[in-house]
Design an enzyme around this catalytic site. Structure first.
Site, PDB file in Angstrom:
ATOM      1  CG  ASP A   7      -1.764   1.241   1.306  1.00  0.00           C
ATOM      2  OD1 ASP A   7      -2.586   1.444   0.400  1.00  0.00           O
ATOM      3  OD2 ASP A   7      -1.583   2.020   2.265  1.00  0.00           O
ATOM      4  CG  HIS A  35       3.501   6.431  -4.482  1.00  0.00           C
ATOM      5  ND1 HIS A  35       2.403   5.606  -4.436  1.00  0.00           N
ATOM      6  CD2 HIS A  35       3.078   7.631  -4.030  1.00  0.00           C
ATOM      7  CE1 HIS A  35       1.364   6.278  -3.984  1.00  0.00           C
ATOM      8  NE2 HIS A  35       1.741   7.511  -3.728  1.00  0.00           N
ATOM      9  CG  ASP A  61      -7.753   2.996  -3.775  1.00  0.00           C
ATOM     10  OD1 ASP A  61      -7.934   2.630  -4.952  1.00  0.00           O
ATOM     11  OD2 ASP A  61      -6.625   3.125  -3.270  1.00  0.00           O
TER      12      ASP A  61
END
Length: 1207
Positions: free
Chosen positions: A483, A486, A584
């Site tokens: 999750d 980045h 999401d």
């Protein structure tokens, strides 16, 4: 080759555990056992999934280069542990909190099984924080208590039993998220260990941002209470009125400034004490400027400056109070300038913060596409708070005092979030980054950002806690989704994944990256060993972009080149997990239309990669299932449920029946090798996707009519043009609903022709197996083995088959093949095509103009066959064979097979029968083609050492017929216009006669061959020069005169005389001495009468034959032999190096071999990369490319071959 190379890797040695910092050296394998090291290689059996770093060094250099090797996991399902290929994956995401008690999960998860998914992705199963967001975890080690039933307390072991049951009985793998970036703000452990977050004690640079955040909170409360309604800012905001009132009160610039009076007073005391004795002047020239030294605790006006530097800049001889005051005034002025700069810096932060705040307010409360939060309240404040505040409400003055107390300040923790367009390799909470101060963070107010430091020792509790969390996850799940990958510190993710792989070696790792750069994506992929990157169809704004995503990430294009198993490393696209929508993101029904759901999911399913969706998409749930707010439970599976049933679904629900068919199709295509994809945009709404199997030539085609636009206003086209796939029958795609699928095979005639073609192509490459079908009507020429036809070619005919540059082709009335949108090929022969193909094939560059030209028409392959058909003899027979094979390809075989068939056809004909020209392209035709000096410098390497004895003999005897005045021509001039303008050519000719006699069996027989002289007497005139410009007045003047006895002539003369003495002693040469007659007197000549002549060297390293100016030494290429670096002497240098090194002992010889191989390897690299497949005539100084040089030169390659032969 030629270098002592050592390779190291951190892949664990047999029996060892993986440690990222532990490298071991790989051993070289030498299968041939020969001294030549070009066949050596390192072997590594990669059996453990993950990312492994390697580096290599040359000689004494420890690290010359390096990289990463990513090993994909092998996933297995079912009791029989069947392999699940990565491209077969179909995954469905579930919000774990919506599954209810664990004993009800199977009924809800069965929906995924019955709709054809083979992988389930769970959001975190841990205890959630106060916000109930799926990704705000309160306790990373505790299972969510919501999963337990009354009287039953489930544990991680029960979860593991469930995932194992799904894996074995349902053939479904389970993966889940790991969240390393943050923890829930109400986590008990973060309260006990605040050092695990960014707080005002361990990160005091956040103090100005925290004060601003508190001021915004108080301001928000005042707005909520209606205190600013009279100023035009009521709780229900209806415009973006500027909120600048708070900033002037905070005076945040004081955190950056120095106390002027205090520093000046300190400066004055130093001067008065007489501790400074500096030259006069307000500032010393060249010295650095004064800079603010930031206070480590970030207190107001507590910064300093370098006092020693200040003394150097502003100190002077003190002659009393007046001079001291002058120095202090200069210093004070400088400090005030520094403070003004600090004020400007903070003001720029203020401006950015205001813009970000206003932008956030507009989006959250005013924008039609935003959440429209409504009135400002304490629950929904004006802006999200950036820091935790686990205390009772208090005034700003009290909060200032709170900030000064370390026991309280350590609990003032920074929230996590993300920054748009930020550098993903930068930690935005570290010093030097002003994201919190500038309000650039899209903040998650329910989570605290975790502070790991650089290594476990920096925060032991956090590293140990997250390690345990990772171990629990890896024990019970087949894979993880990283999750917020980045924003996860790379070194943290590396460490945790290494821990996970210790417990589950074949760990499947997926991640969603928002770096905005494939280069940055690659850093994460290689460092972390990510298996698949998540891509989403919902990111597409129209059908064209959705199709482009399939083309980009969904497999190799139809008609791709067949690649060898062993090939150079080339860039490739990261393996994708392509989802129609992620869990999401917005619901596509809200953004597009319910009619788009089946069409878009079909487009996604046709990609040759992992694919998937999220629960609710297939059921056509008309709103986003929020990871934060959603609390409803998923419906259960009931095959007998009615459409009106609440809380139950089956194949009658939504598009679930269609998704089952698509998931089965996706898995079947991957299993059966349908690896190639083609995307065709039929109109603005309609996308056709073809999956093709390159081995069976079967295809599956889906035609999807998307619904990105408002159906109430958008008009679809009533009809589409018929579609045609080469080798198949045309079919119509008109008048269809949202989706059509077709299975496409070659028509019967094309199938037969492919069988015949395989029989023919089996001659060209072992990749093609002989077909079982025999064509009784095959032309007679195709019944003759191509090997037989090729064996009849002479060396000259082989030269025509493979080479001939454009000038040579034009002599025959043709030219090299020209690609209109690009350039002509270097050769008319097959090497011209192979040079281009060898460049574009490894890259699979199907967009290259060469490939485009081949797709658009049959001109290229017609050129190849007709060029040879126009020749006579054996070349014509080879041309016939190629022509008939090509007819099968053109008439009966689908055009998408042309590229790799063309490659193998031309590559075979190229074979390994390589020769080089005297010099191309400048010395290719007419009188400039054949040069005496060039011919005999090159003859030993090209003819004698390669066994071309007959050709060598003919060349030697041909030039013997041109001897005149004891010379052979420098320029043969087609035999009728020879130029005798060099002294050394005849000596090279004599050296070749000597070499021929020594190398060829019975070579001395050549001395008895009769010669027909072209010039019976020595009185012929030489060819006159043409008219040229002579601005530099150097025309006709020898640039490199060979008067006296030049060194190479001396050496060649000695070699010839010594050989003739030996020949005479052996009875093979009748003369024992030489006499000459000069001025009527007979003289004897001995070798010692020869001397060296040295003239001034005029050097210019750049050769420009087009230069037409008054530079005597360079104009019109006058420096041809006085500066440019010629390649052919390199061969002799290397040979001499080896020759003399042998006389100096084994150690010296080994070092020389190292040098020689090093040079040869560089030349080989150029040879491989050059489209001319040769070595150039010369380079400019320091090896620079020279555009006036021949691209390939006979003597350049010849002398290198001689050095290689000696080696």
């Amino acid at each position: 080759q030629g270098k002592s190379v050592h390779v190291h890797i951190n892949y664990p040695a047999p029996g060892k555990k993986f440690v990222s910092s532990s490298f071991h050296q790989l051993e070289w394998v030498n299968p041939s056992g020969r001294e030549d090291d070009s066949d050596k290689y390192c072997k590594l059996d990669l059996e453990i999934a993950g990312s492994y770093q390697y580096y290599f060094g040359c000689g004494n250099e420890e690290r010359t280069g390096g990289g990463y090797i990513v090993v994909d996991p092998v996933l297995r399902i079912g009791h029989e542990r069947k392999i699940l290929p990565l491209d077969c994956i179909t995954v469905q995401t579930y919000l774990a909190k919506c599954l209810g008690p664990l004993d009800e999960w199977l009924d809800r998860l069965r929906v995924a099984k019955e709709t054809g998914y083979n992988m389930i992705h769970f959001t975190p199963l841990q205890k959630l924080g106060a916000s109930r967001s799926c990704y705000s975890i309160a306790d990373q080690l505790e299972l969510n208590p919501d999963f337990s039933s009354p009287g039953k307390n489930y544990t991680w072991m029960d979860v593991g039993n469930l995932t194992e049951k799904l894996k074995k009985e349902w053939s479904m793998l389970c993966i889940t998220d790991v969240v390393y970036n943050h923890t829930a703000a109400n986590s008990k452990w973060i309260r006990l260990h605040p050092e695990c977050g960014y707080n005002l004690v361990n990160s005091p640079y956040l103090k100005p941002a925290w004060l601003l955040d508190r001021a915004l909170w108080h301001f928000s409360c005042a707005v909520a209470d209606g205190k600013y309604s009279d100023s035009g800012l009521p709780p229900l905001i209806e415009n973006d009125k500027r909120i600048t009132v708070i900033f002037s009160q905070l005076k945040l610039w004081e955190f950056l400034q120095v106390n002027v009076e205090k520093n000046v007073e300190q400066f004055r005391k130093v001067l008065q004490a007489g501790e400074c004795n500096r030259p006069a002047g307000p500032e010393l020239e060249g010295k650095p400027k004064l800079k603010v030294i930031q206070d480590s605790q970030y207190r107001r006006f507590s910064n300093t400056v370098d006092m020693q530097l200040a003394l150097e800049m502003f100190g002077r001889h003190t002659n009393g109070p007046k001079s001291i005051q002058e120095c202090c005034d200069w210093f004070k002025m400088s400090l005030e300038e520094l403070n003004a700069e600090c004020y400007k810096e903070m003001h720029s932060h203020h401006e950015k913060a205001i813009n970000c705040i206003v932008g956030t307010v507009c989006y959250e409360r005013l924008a039609s596409h935003g959440p429209q939060l409504g009135p400002v309240t304490r629950t929904n404040p004006l802006v999200t708070r950036y820091f935790t505040f686990p205390f009772e409400d208090m005034t700003m003055e009290q909060e200032n005092q709170l900030m000064q107390n370390p026991n309280d300040a350590c609990h003032l923790l920074a929230h996590n979030g993300w920054v748009m367009a930020d550098d993903p390799l930068r930690n935005f909470a570290e010093p030097g980054c002003n994201v919190y101060l500038r309000r650039e963070l899209v903040c998650w107010g329910d989570s605290v950002k975790l502070r790991y430091g650089d290594k476990p020792e920096d925060c032991p509790y956090l590293w140990a806690y997250m390690k345990k969390y990772t171990e629990i996850t890896a024990k019970h799940f087949s894979g993880v989704r990283l999750d917020n990958c980045h924003s996860t510190p790379l070194h943290v993710a590396e460490y945790m994944l290494a821990v996970a792989r210790q417990h589950r070696p074949d760990l499947y790792v997926v991640a969603e990256l928002f770096t905005g750069s494939e280069e940055l994506d690659n850093i994460f992929m290689t460092r972390l060993g990510i298996t698949s990157l998540i891509r989403e169809a919902m990111s597409a704004g129209d059908s064209h972009e959705e199709g482009r995503l399939v083309y980009r990430f969904g497999g190799e294009p139809v008609g791709s080149f067949v690649q060898p198993n062993l090939r150079p490393l080339v860039p490739s696209v990261a393996h994708a997990m392509f989802l129609d929508v992620t869990h999401d993101n917005e619901c596509p029904i809200q953004v597009r239309s319910v009619f788009d759901a089946l069409a878009s999911t079909a487009i996604v399913s046709m990609a040759c990669c992992a694919s998937g969706s999220t629960r609710g998409y297939d059921e056509l749930v008309p709103q986003q299932i929020s990871v934060v707010k959603e609390e409803r439970l998923y419906p259960k599976w009931n095959p007998d449920a009615l459409p009106s049933s609440v809380g139950e679904v089956n194949l009658q629900t939504g598009i679930m029946a269609g998704k089952l068919a698509l998931n089965k199709l996706h898995q079947e295509l991957a299993e059966k090798g349908f690896t190639q994809v083609y995307v065709d945009q039929l109109d603005e709404d309609t996308v056709a996707v073809t999956r093709h199997c390159p081995s069976t030539h079967q295809s599956v085609l889906t035609v999807s009519r998307t619904a990105f636009k408002n159906l109430e206003t958008h008009q679809y086209r009533a009809h589409l043009a018929p579609m045609y796939i080469p080798g198949t029958n045309a079919f119509s795609a008109e008048s269809f609903p949202s989706l059509k699928a077709h299975e496409v095979s070659l028509d019967p005639n094309s199938q037969k022709m492919v069988g015949y073609l395989r029989t023919q192509l089996s001659q060209f490459n072992r990749l093609y197996k002989s077909g079982s079908l025999i064509d009784s009507n095959v032309p007679g020429i195709l019944k003759i083995a191509l090997d037989f036809l090729m064996s009849k070619l002479t060396l000259a005919e082989m030269n025509v088959l493979l080479f001939l540059c454009d000038a040579e082709e034009q002599e025959d009335g043709g030219g090299c093949y020209n690609i209109p949108s690009w350039m002509p090929l270097k050769y008319g022969g097959l090497q011209g095509f192979v040079s281009v193909l060898s460049e574009i094939r490894p890259k699979n560059d199907l967009g290259h103009p060469f490939c485009d030209n081949l797709r658009q028409g049959d001109w290229m392959i017609d050129y190849v066959s007709s060029r040879l058909m126009n020749k006579g003899g054996a070349l014509r027979e080879v041309g016939k064979e190629i022509c008939n094979v090509i007819k099968i390809i053109i008439i009966d075989v689908p055009t998408y097979t042309l590229l790799h068939i063309t490659y193998f056809l031309m590559w075979y004909l190229f074979y390994e029968k390589i020769i080089t020209y005297a010099g191309l392209p400048h010395f290719s035709t007419g009188i400039f083609r054949c040069w005496g000096r060039d011919t005999f410098i090159a003859l030993r390497g090209l003819m004698l050492l390669t066994g071309r004895y007959l050709e060598a003999r003919n060349i030697i005897l041909a030039f013997a017929g041109t001897v005149r005045h004891g010379l052979i021509p420098n320029l043969l001039g087609q035999g009728v216009a020879a130029r005798y303008n060099c002294r050394d050519a005849v000596w090279w000719w004599l050296q070749c006669i000597q070499d021929y006699c020594n190398i060829v069996p019975n070579g001395t027989d050549i001395l008895m061959c009769p010669v027909s002289r072209m010039y019976p007497t020595d009185d012929s005139e030489s060819q006159p020069l043409g008219t040229v410009s002579d601005k530099a007045h150097n025309r006709g003047v020898p640039a490199t005169p060979r008067d006296g006895s030049a060194v190479e002539i001396v050496g060649l003369c000695k070699s010839a005389v010594r050989w003739l003495m030996t020949m005479n002693e052996n009875g093979n040469f009748p003369y024992s001495s030489v006499t000459i007659h000069r001025d009527g007197t007979e003289q004897s000549v001995s070798y010692k009468d020869v001397y060296l002549f040295n003239s001034d060297l005029v050097y210019c390293g750049i050769y420009d034959n087009a230069l037409d100016n008054d530079n005597y030494n360079c104009a019109k290429g006058f420096n041809y032999h006085q500066g440019p670096e010629w390649l052919w002497p390199v061969g002799y240098f290397l040979r001499a190096k080896l020759y003399f090194a042998k006389k100096m002992g084994q150690e010296k010889y080994n070092k020389s071999v190292y040098l020689v191989k090093n040079v040869l390897s560089r030349l080989y690299t150029h040879l491989e990369r050059s489209p001319w497949k040769g070595l150039p005539e010369l380079t400019n100084e320091n090896g620079q490319y020279c555009p006036f040089s021949c691209e390939t030169q006979a003597w350049s390659i010849a002398t290198v071959l001689e050095a290689l032969y000696d080696l």
